[in-house]
Design an enzyme around this catalytic site. Sequence first.
Site, PDB file in Angstrom:
ATOM      1  N   ALA A  13       0.796  -1.051   0.071  1.00 29.54           N
ATOM      2  CA  ALA A  13       0.003  -0.028   0.082  1.00 29.54           C
ATOM      3  C   ALA A  13       0.973   1.305  -0.065  1.00 29.54           C
ATOM      4  O   ALA A  13       0.170   2.358   0.408  1.00 29.54           O
ATOM      5  CB  ALA A  13      -0.806  -0.143   1.040  1.00 29.54           C
ATOM      6  N   SER A  14       2.206   1.303  -0.430  1.00 29.06           N
ATOM      7  CA  SER A  14       2.945   2.265  -0.707  1.00 29.06           C
ATOM      8  C   SER A  14       3.152   3.018   0.795  1.00 29.06           C
ATOM      9  O   SER A  14       3.398   2.559   1.756  1.00 29.06           O
ATOM     10  CB  SER A  14       2.545   3.137  -1.783  1.00 29.06           C
ATOM     11  OG  SER A  14       2.680   2.326  -3.102  1.00 29.06           O
ATOM     12  N   HIS A  15       2.906   4.284   0.527  1.00 30.95           N
ATOM     13  CA  HIS A  15       3.094   5.509   1.637  1.00 30.95           C
ATOM     14  C   HIS A  15       1.962   5.265   2.479  1.00 30.95           C
ATOM     15  O   HIS A  15       1.806   6.206   3.579  1.00 30.95           O
ATOM     16  CB  HIS A  15       3.033   6.657   1.038  1.00 30.95           C
ATOM     17  CG  HIS A  15       2.104   7.184   0.176  1.00 30.95           C
ATOM     18  ND1 HIS A  15       1.813   6.748  -1.048  1.00 30.95           N
ATOM     19  CD2 HIS A  15       0.889   7.839   0.450  1.00 30.95           C
ATOM     20  CE1 HIS A  15       0.683   7.394  -1.665  1.00 30.95           C
ATOM     21  NE2 HIS A  15       0.140   8.016  -0.480  1.00 30.95           N
TER      22      HIS A  15
END
Length: 207
Positions: free
Chosen positions: A100-102
């Site tokens: 979910a990346s950042h």
Amino acid sequence: MERGSAPRLFGTNGIRGVPNRDLTVEFAQSIGKSIGTFFRAREVAMGRDTRLSGQMIMGAVQSGLNSTGGTDTVDLGILPTPALQYYCKNTGMPGVMITASHNPPQYNGIKCIDSDGSELAREKEREIEVIHHSGQFHSADWNSVGGRNRWDSTAEELYVRGGWRPGYLWTGSGPLPSGWRWTRATVHLIGRALNYCPGTGGHRSRP
């Protein structure tokens, strides 16, 4: 269900949600079935970040892929998304990244990578959405399901041994941009630092 009529699942960077709330195991498995039905690939490369829910979501997607018949998976472990993309570009196989990346640590996501290493085009994501909503998955007989899920620890090394310019790593496709050159470099990974994503709720890998 006609193409283009399915509700949208993929955002600008994959499917995102909170595990066991809107990103359930059942949903992730259905997405795996949809991806497997769309690609009909012999192997699909898979990677994840350090989020606590990563193995759970990855396992669900993996079982969905296996169920479509003849689709095995290659587990690349914990690595950055560009490393999975570079692996896909070099092997010619599509990929799925669990990340979910950042986003905050409670989130996770499912991101598709095309066989050329690029993020999957929106029109291809739409086809996967149509398959999911219609439930028209390719389902294999018991003796032809996938399941030879192998481990490949070379993806991270392949990534860091790519094209270098001081301070940059070339992970694109095609020839190097103007002004770039191929060179050799020695990279020392201490404690497998590339595997740790601050703020994701994950654990540091042991050296």
